[in-house]
Design a protein around this motif. Structure first.
Motif, PDB file in Angstrom:
ATOM      1  N   GLU A   1     -10.685   6.203 -11.965  1.00  0.00           N
ATOM      2  CA  GLU A   1     -10.592   7.130 -10.841  1.00  0.00           C
ATOM      3  C   GLU A   1      -9.307   6.791 -10.105  1.00  0.00           C
ATOM      4  O   GLU A   1      -9.053   5.630  -9.787  1.00  0.00           O
ATOM      5  CB  GLU A   1     -11.800   6.971  -9.917  1.00  0.00           C
ATOM      6  N   ILE A   2      -8.498   7.813  -9.841  1.00  0.00           N
ATOM      7  CA  ILE A   2      -7.193   7.595  -9.226  1.00  0.00           C
ATOM      8  C   ILE A   2      -7.160   8.164  -7.817  1.00  0.00           C
ATOM      9  O   ILE A   2      -7.861   9.125  -7.499  1.00  0.00           O
ATOM     10  CB  ILE A   2      -6.059   8.209 -10.072  1.00  0.00           C
ATOM     11  N   SER A   3      -6.335   7.550  -6.984  1.00  0.00           N
ATOM     12  CA  SER A   3      -6.099   8.062  -5.639  1.00  0.00           C
ATOM     13  C   SER A   3      -4.685   7.656  -5.217  1.00  0.00           C
ATOM     14  O   SER A   3      -4.045   6.832  -5.869  1.00  0.00           O
ATOM     15  CB  SER A   3      -7.135   7.511  -4.652  1.00  0.00           C
ATOM     16  N   ASN A   4      -4.231   8.248  -4.130  1.00  0.00           N
ATOM     17  CA  ASN A   4      -2.920   7.931  -3.566  1.00  0.00           C
ATOM     18  C   ASN A   4      -1.800   8.088  -4.605  1.00  0.00           C
ATOM     19  O   ASN A   4      -0.894   7.264  -4.683  1.00  0.00           O
ATOM     20  CB  ASN A   4      -2.925   6.517  -2.973  1.00  0.00           C
ATOM     21  N   VAL A   5      -1.879   9.115  -5.425  1.00  0.00           N
ATOM     22  CA  VAL A   5      -0.874   9.356  -6.464  1.00  0.00           C
ATOM     23  C   VAL A   5       0.405   9.857  -5.791  1.00  0.00           C
ATOM     24  O   VAL A   5       0.401  10.888  -5.118  1.00  0.00           O
ATOM     25  CB  VAL A   5      -1.380  10.377  -7.504  1.00  0.00           C
TER      26      VAL A   5
ATOM     27  N   SER B   1      -0.130   4.756  -8.089  1.00  0.00           N
ATOM     28  CA  SER B   1      -1.503   5.197  -7.839  1.00  0.00           C
ATOM     29  C   SER B   1      -2.400   3.988  -7.633  1.00  0.00           C
ATOM     30  O   SER B   1      -2.122   2.897  -8.123  1.00  0.00           O
ATOM     31  CB  SER B   1      -2.030   6.051  -8.989  1.00  0.00           C
ATOM     32  N   ASN B   2      -3.466   4.216  -6.872  1.00  0.00           N
ATOM     33  CA  ASN B   2      -4.551   3.249  -6.770  1.00  0.00           C
ATOM     34  C   ASN B   2      -5.552   3.616  -7.845  1.00  0.00           C
ATOM     35  O   ASN B   2      -5.832   4.797  -8.061  1.00  0.00           O
ATOM     36  CB  ASN B   2      -5.229   3.322  -5.402  1.00  0.00           C
ATOM     37  N   LEU B   3      -6.095   2.609  -8.529  1.00  0.00           N
ATOM     38  CA  LEU B   3      -7.058   2.837  -9.603  1.00  0.00           C
ATOM     39  C   LEU B   3      -8.360   2.108  -9.321  1.00  0.00           C
ATOM     40  O   LEU B   3      -8.345   0.943  -8.921  1.00  0.00           O
ATOM     41  CB  LEU B   3      -6.525   2.320 -10.941  1.00  0.00           C
ATOM     42  N   ASN B   4      -9.457   2.798  -9.537  1.00  0.00           N
ATOM     43  CA  ASN B   4     -10.780   2.184  -9.599  1.00  0.00           C
ATOM     44  C   ASN B   4     -11.205   2.357 -11.045  1.00  0.00           C
ATOM     45  O   ASN B   4     -11.409   3.486 -11.495  1.00  0.00           O
ATOM     46  CB  ASN B   4     -11.770   2.889  -8.666  1.00  0.00           C
TER      47      ASN B   4
ATOM     48  N   LYS C   1      13.895  -2.799 -12.080  1.00  0.00           N
ATOM     49  CA  LYS C   1      13.509  -1.687 -12.937  1.00  0.00           C
ATOM     50  C   LYS C   1      12.393  -0.852 -12.328  1.00  0.00           C
ATOM     51  O   LYS C   1      12.245   0.301 -12.646  1.00  0.00           O
ATOM     52  CB  LYS C   1      13.064  -2.191 -14.309  1.00  0.00           C
ATOM     53  N   VAL C   2      11.537  -1.465 -11.509  1.00  0.00           N
ATOM     54  CA  VAL C   2      10.459  -0.751 -10.847  1.00  0.00           C
ATOM     55  C   VAL C   2      10.887  -0.563  -9.407  1.00  0.00           C
ATOM     56  O   VAL C   2      11.382  -1.481  -8.774  1.00  0.00           O
ATOM     57  CB  VAL C   2       9.123  -1.526 -10.939  1.00  0.00           C
ATOM     58  N   GLY C   3      10.674   0.635  -8.872  1.00  0.00           N
ATOM     59  CA  GLY C   3      11.213   1.004  -7.578  1.00  0.00           C
ATOM     60  C   GLY C   3      10.674   0.271  -6.379  1.00  0.00           C
ATOM     61  O   GLY C   3      11.205   0.395  -5.301  1.00  0.00           O
ATOM     62  N   PHE C   4       9.615  -0.499  -6.513  1.00  0.00           N
ATOM     63  CA  PHE C   4       9.064  -1.243  -5.391  1.00  0.00           C
ATOM     64  C   PHE C   4       8.116  -2.301  -5.907  1.00  0.00           C
ATOM     65  O   PHE C   4       7.801  -2.343  -7.081  1.00  0.00           O
ATOM     66  CB  PHE C   4       8.344  -0.306  -4.424  1.00  0.00           C
ATOM     67  N   SER C   5       7.650  -3.129  -5.003  1.00  0.00           N
ATOM     68  CA  SER C   5       6.739  -4.200  -5.363  1.00  0.00           C
ATOM     69  C   SER C   5       5.314  -3.682  -5.445  1.00  0.00           C
ATOM     70  O   SER C   5       4.892  -2.880  -4.633  1.00  0.00           O
ATOM     71  CB  SER C   5       6.827  -5.304  -4.310  1.00  0.00           C
ATOM     72  N   LEU C   6       4.569  -4.175  -6.405  1.00  0.00           N
ATOM     73  CA  LEU C   6       3.166  -3.798  -6.556  1.00  0.00           C
ATOM     74  C   LEU C   6       2.252  -4.608  -5.647  1.00  0.00           C
ATOM     75  O   LEU C   6       1.062  -4.396  -5.632  1.00  0.00           O
ATOM     76  CB  LEU C   6       2.721  -4.022  -8.001  1.00  0.00           C
ATOM     77  N   ASP C   7       2.802  -5.545  -4.898  1.00  0.00           N
ATOM     78  CA  ASP C   7       1.945  -6.451  -4.134  1.00  0.00           C
ATOM     79  C   ASP C   7       1.580  -5.938  -2.752  1.00  0.00           C
ATOM     80  O   ASP C   7       1.181  -6.692  -1.885  1.00  0.00           O
ATOM     81  CB  ASP C   7       2.553  -7.845  -4.047  1.00  0.00           C
ATOM     82  N   GLY C   8       1.652  -4.659  -2.535  1.00  0.00           N
ATOM     83  CA  GLY C   8       1.195  -4.100  -1.257  1.00  0.00           C
ATOM     84  C   GLY C   8       2.340  -3.488  -0.485  1.00  0.00           C
ATOM     85  O   GLY C   8       3.433  -3.303  -0.977  1.00  0.00           O
ATOM     86  N   GLY C   9       2.072  -3.186   0.764  1.00  0.00           N
ATOM     87  CA  GLY C   9       3.079  -2.571   1.609  1.00  0.00           C
ATOM     88  C   GLY C   9       2.916  -1.065   1.642  1.00  0.00           C
ATOM     89  O   GLY C   9       2.021  -0.489   1.048  1.00  0.00           O
ATOM     90  N   VAL C  10       3.814  -0.443   2.358  1.00  0.00           N
ATOM     91  CA  VAL C  10       3.778   0.999   2.551  1.00  0.00           C
ATOM     92  C   VAL C  10       4.298   1.702   1.299  1.00  0.00           C
ATOM     93  O   VAL C  10       5.312   1.311   0.735  1.00  0.00           O
ATOM     94  CB  VAL C  10       4.630   1.393   3.777  1.00  0.00           C
ATOM     95  N   ILE C  11       3.585   2.726   0.883  1.00  0.00           N
ATOM     96  CA  ILE C  11       3.998   3.530  -0.263  1.00  0.00           C
ATOM     97  C   ILE C  11       4.647   4.798   0.288  1.00  0.00           C
ATOM     98  O   ILE C  11       4.012   5.553   1.016  1.00  0.00           O
ATOM     99  CB  ILE C  11       2.789   3.900  -1.149  1.00  0.00           C
TER     100      ILE C  11
END
Length: 189
Positions: free
Chosen positions: A125-129, A143-146, A52-62
């Motif tokens: 704070e968001i980045s890499n959206v 996105s990356n979240l702080n 259901k989710v297009g990729f793994s959240l555990d890292g790798g290339v986005i």
């Protein structure tokens, strides 16, 4: 000591934005090695199967999805920004307006968010959206979240970095948040 654990657990709940609850257990949960109870949804997948989710959240290339029409990309990213901004501003009506009525119980969500906002100040704070998956009916935004939470009553600040996939669905002419999938970073620097 109990008061320290409550903000941390509540911060995880707030990060999830009360994820949509449809789905089944993912396979492999409940084993001795993963720390999850056998009949509960995993803390990472929230009961959503990987397909259901297009990729793994555990890292790798986005990688950005190909073939996203410019106008649709602009609309999706605008709604995502409003979603983040309204949470940061504690604007419950604005936040609810970003959610899909097919996937959220607005009364339940409002009550949950009112309780959270009365207890915590939130800053994301968001980045890499990046739109990582797209069709004319669904889009997934990585996105990356702080994130930092300040408990109003004590002033205790909790910070967490992580990665999130926000799934949007097309509701008429509008893109709405259908679910949120989050995983916190493990503190590696």
């Amino acid at each position: 000591m109990k008061k320290i654990f409550v903000p941390i657990s509540m911060s995880v709940l707030l990060l999830l934005g009360a994820c949509s609850s449809d789905g089944e257990n993912s396979t492999g949960s409940g084993s001795v090695n993963d720390g999850e109870a056998a009949n509960e949804n995993g803390a990472i997948d929230h009961g959503v199967e990987d397909k259901k989710v297009g990729f793994s959240l555990d890292g790798g290339v986005i990688e950005e999805a190909s073939g996203v029409p410019a106008e649709e990309k602009e609309q999706i990213l605008a709604v995502y920004k409003v979603y983040i901004d309204t949470l940061n501003e504690q604007d419950i009506d604005g936040y609810l307006n970003t959610l899909s009525p097919e996937d959220y119980d607005f009364e339940e969500e409002r009550a949950f968010m009112e309780e959270q906002f009365s207890e915590y100040e939130l800053n994301r704070e968001i980045s890499n959206v990046t739109i990582v998956k797209y069709s004319d009916k669904e889009a997934q935004v990585f996105s990356n979240l702080n994130t930092s939470y300040k408990q109003v009553s004590t002033g205790l600040v909790t910070k967490q970095d992580g990665r999130q996939v926000t799934v949007f669905t097309k509701n008429g002419d509008d893109w709405k948040v259908a679910s949120v999938h989050y995983i916190g970073d493990d503190g590696k620097e």
